[in-house]
Design an enzyme around this catalytic site. Structure first.
Site, PDB file in Angstrom:
ATOM      1  N   ILE A   1       8.412 -13.819   9.259  1.00 54.84           N
ATOM      2  CA  ILE A   1       7.985 -14.015  10.594  1.00 54.84           C
ATOM      3  C   ILE A   1       9.222 -14.536  11.158  1.00 54.84           C
ATOM      4  O   ILE A   1       9.411 -14.521  12.457  1.00 54.84           O
ATOM      5  CB  ILE A   1       6.872 -14.737  10.792  1.00 54.84           C
ATOM      6  CG1 ILE A   1       7.152 -16.209  10.464  1.00 54.84           C
ATOM      7  CG2 ILE A   1       5.587 -14.211  10.216  1.00 54.84           C
ATOM      8  CD1 ILE A   1       5.692 -17.257  10.806  1.00 54.84           C
ATOM      9  N   ASP A   2      10.302 -15.265  10.703  1.00 58.83           N
ATOM     10  CA  ASP A   2      11.297 -15.814  11.233  1.00 58.83           C
ATOM     11  C   ASP A   2      12.306 -15.066  11.849  1.00 58.83           C
ATOM     12  O   ASP A   2      13.132 -15.782  12.865  1.00 58.83           O
ATOM     13  CB  ASP A   2      12.106 -17.002  10.196  1.00 58.83           C
ATOM     14  CG  ASP A   2      11.103 -17.658   9.618  1.00 58.83           C
ATOM     15  OD1 ASP A   2      10.138 -17.919   9.906  1.00 58.83           O
ATOM     16  OD2 ASP A   2      11.592 -18.055   8.302  1.00 58.83           O
TER      17      ASP A   2
ATOM     18  N   ALA B   1       7.403 -18.809  30.424  1.00 56.05           N
ATOM     19  CA  ALA B   1       7.294 -20.195  30.168  1.00 56.05           C
ATOM     20  C   ALA B   1       8.458 -20.838  30.990  1.00 56.05           C
ATOM     21  O   ALA B   1       9.176 -20.270  31.485  1.00 56.05           O
ATOM     22  CB  ALA B   1       7.477 -20.667  28.672  1.00 56.05           C
TER      23      ALA B   1
ATOM     24  N   ARG C   1      11.736 -21.731  11.166  1.00 59.13           N
ATOM     25  CA  ARG C   1      12.529 -22.354  10.443  1.00 59.13           C
ATOM     26  C   ARG C   1      13.811 -22.639  11.143  1.00 59.13           C
ATOM     27  O   ARG C   1      13.561 -23.108  12.446  1.00 59.13           O
ATOM     28  CB  ARG C   1      13.182 -21.473   9.334  1.00 59.13           C
ATOM     29  CG  ARG C   1      12.479 -21.670   8.142  1.00 59.13           C
ATOM     30  CD  ARG C   1      12.994 -21.146   6.865  1.00 59.13           C
ATOM     31  NE  ARG C   1      12.172 -21.091   5.700  1.00 59.13           N
ATOM     32  CZ  ARG C   1      12.491 -20.554   4.390  1.00 59.13           C
ATOM     33  NH1 ARG C   1      13.747 -19.924   4.379  1.00 59.13           N
ATOM     34  NH2 ARG C   1      11.798 -20.669   3.574  1.00 59.13           N
TER      35      ARG C   1
ATOM     36  N   MET D   1       6.631 -21.683  14.502  1.00 55.78           N
ATOM     37  CA  MET D   1       7.632 -21.566  13.440  1.00 55.78           C
ATOM     38  C   MET D   1       8.746 -20.841  13.570  1.00 55.78           C
ATOM     39  O   MET D   1       9.040 -20.308  14.554  1.00 55.78           O
ATOM     40  CB  MET D   1       6.832 -20.799  12.429  1.00 55.78           C
ATOM     41  CG  MET D   1       5.900 -21.889  11.877  1.00 55.78           C
ATOM     42  SD  MET D   1       5.012 -21.050   9.990  1.00 55.78           S
ATOM     43  CE  MET D   1       4.109 -22.193   9.221  1.00 55.78           C
TER      44      MET D   1
ATOM     45  N   ARG E   1       0.960  -1.273  -0.051  1.00 55.08           N
ATOM     46  CA  ARG E   1       0.047   0.077  -0.090  1.00 55.08           C
ATOM     47  C   ARG E   1       1.128   1.158   0.002  1.00 55.08           C
ATOM     48  O   ARG E   1       0.873   2.137  -0.889  1.00 55.08           O
ATOM     49  CB  ARG E   1      -1.020   0.038   1.163  1.00 55.08           C
ATOM     50  CG  ARG E   1      -1.637   1.382   1.312  1.00 55.08           C
ATOM     51  CD  ARG E   1      -2.780   1.257   2.495  1.00 55.08           C
ATOM     52  NE  ARG E   1      -1.986   1.319   3.736  1.00 55.08           N
ATOM     53  CZ  ARG E   1      -2.443   1.417   4.946  1.00 55.08           C
ATOM     54  NH1 ARG E   1      -3.968   1.574   5.080  1.00 55.08           N
ATOM     55  NH2 ARG E   1      -1.816   1.509   6.058  1.00 55.08           N
TER      56      ARG E   1
END
Ligand code: ADP
Length: 364
Positions: free
Chosen positions: A140-141, A200, A185, A183, A26
């Site tokens: 995203i990695d 966590a 990679r 995910m 955009r």
């Protein structure tokens, strides 16, 4: 052939899709229109470039000038990529890329929005053609070199954190331990960052270099400590995709060792592609906007074989009109990406040692 100044700029999205790809399309289209330059979108990444599949993203306006296709204006909030993306094996050889090099002659420049693989393709095209080629990191990695952020990482982390919140609600109700795979990679960043954000009990990522036995021991001991010693109602363990033992196998091996604990249930959840979708966060839209503007400016000024990078703190690259956006040569970007994955980058080493230090705290 039209004179170079009247040729359109081409935009393409390639490789793994990331939320915010549309937001960058955009802003790039709008900036080009503001400079009177038409834009074409290449469909399905490098496949579309090879096959000449392009569509106009700008149109003649009523006043006789250029306007933005009405769909483009709606794009900021839309996940995925309206142009489509692809993995294109023909691009891996110079011979396979030849039709794309030819197609670039009809463009004033090309902006490639994608991750490391796509940026490798952009570097090859820039080397083989005389047309400006500029990369925008979108993956995203979080494994692209020279940039503090790639478009999509922030949204992916927000999705992971909200998904883990939901998993923890049900885990607490049933006294369960969950191993959640995300995910990324070969890059463990999403798992590490989400583990910190979620508090966590443990995090498993490829860069730790653990073999299967030590993975099992780590998960087993996190669960024992949490349930037997600390009286917790839930255990959350983040596992990165790069850790090769599948989530279900890991959980089975751990459950076998916990048979002496009553009422403990260990489950596996693979978030998978869920994390790729959704409306981009504020941060991804903002970074997309600023990287996109400089990407198009860079093409118009004839820069090539370069990537625009988000670097709010560190200088080192070539300055641009935006104080947080720098240009780095693609060759340098790709070398740093390799170092991030093979562990020779100080950034990776810092991440690993930071997570080592934090792990003891997470389990408390
Ligand atoms: P991402 O861009 O998300 O890292 P991929 O690694 O799948 O995704 O790469 C996307 C595409 O980029 C590949 O399908 C291929 O067409 C092109 N590509 C990847 N590596 C190279 C390379 N070494 N040389 C040329 N093109 C490449």
């Amino acid at each position: 052939m039209l004179p170079a100044m009247s040729l359109p700029i081409g935009l393409l999205t390639s490789g793994g899709d990331a939320p915010g790809m549309n937001a960058v399309l955009r802003v790039m289209t709008k900036l080009a229109v503001s400079r009177g330059v038409p834009v074409v979108g290449v469909e399905n990444g490098y496949s579309g470039l090879l096959e000449g599949r392009m569509r106009a993203l700008t149109e003649a306006s009523d006043g006789g000038g250029l306007g933005v296709d009405s769909d483009v204006d709606l794009l900021g909030a839309v996940g995925g990529t309206i142009l489509g993306s692809a993995r294109e094996p023909r691009f891996l050889t110079a011979q396979g890329r030849a039709p794309a090099v030819e197609a670039l002659k009809a463009l004033r420049g090309l902006v490639v929005v994608g991750g490391n693989g796509s940026l490798r393709g952009a570097h090859a095209l820039a080397t083989e053609s005389g047309t400006p080629v500029v990369g925008v990191p979108a993956s995203i990695d979080h494994d692209v070199g020279c940039t503090g952020l790639s478009i999509g990482v922030d949204t992916a982390l927000n999705t992971i954190v909200s998904s883990c919140d939901r998993i923890c609600d049900t885990a607490r109700a049933h006294h369960r331990a969950f191993v959640v795979e995300v995910m990324g990679r070969d890059c463990g960043y999403l798992a590490m960052a989400a583990a910190v954000a979620m508090g966590a009990e443990a995090v498993l990522f490829r860069e730790q270099g653990r073999d299967e036995e030590s993975l099992v021991v780590a998960v087993e001991s996190a669960i024992r400590q949490a349930f037997s010693e600390r009286g917790k109602r839930r255990v959350l363990i983040l596992k990165a995709e790069g850790v090769k033992t599948p989530c279900t196998r890991l959980v089975r091996l751990v459950a076998d060792r916990l048979s002496d604990l009553r009422d403990v249930d260990v489950r596996a959840t693979v978030l998978g592609h869920l994390v790729r979708g959704g409306a981009p966060s504020f941060r991804d839209r903002m970074v997309a906007g600023r990287l996109g503007m400089v990407a198009v400016e860079s093409v118009l000024r004839g820069h090539t074989d370069t990537m625009v990078a988000w670097q709010p703190l560190v200088a080192g690259g070539e300055k641009t009109s935006d104080p947080s956006v720098f240009r780095f040569p693609l060759e340098q970007v790709l070398a740093e990406s390799d170092a991030l994955v093979d562990g020779t980058s100080p950034i990776t080493q810092r991440r690993v040692s930071m997570m080592d230090a934090i792990e003891g705290v997470l389990g408390v």
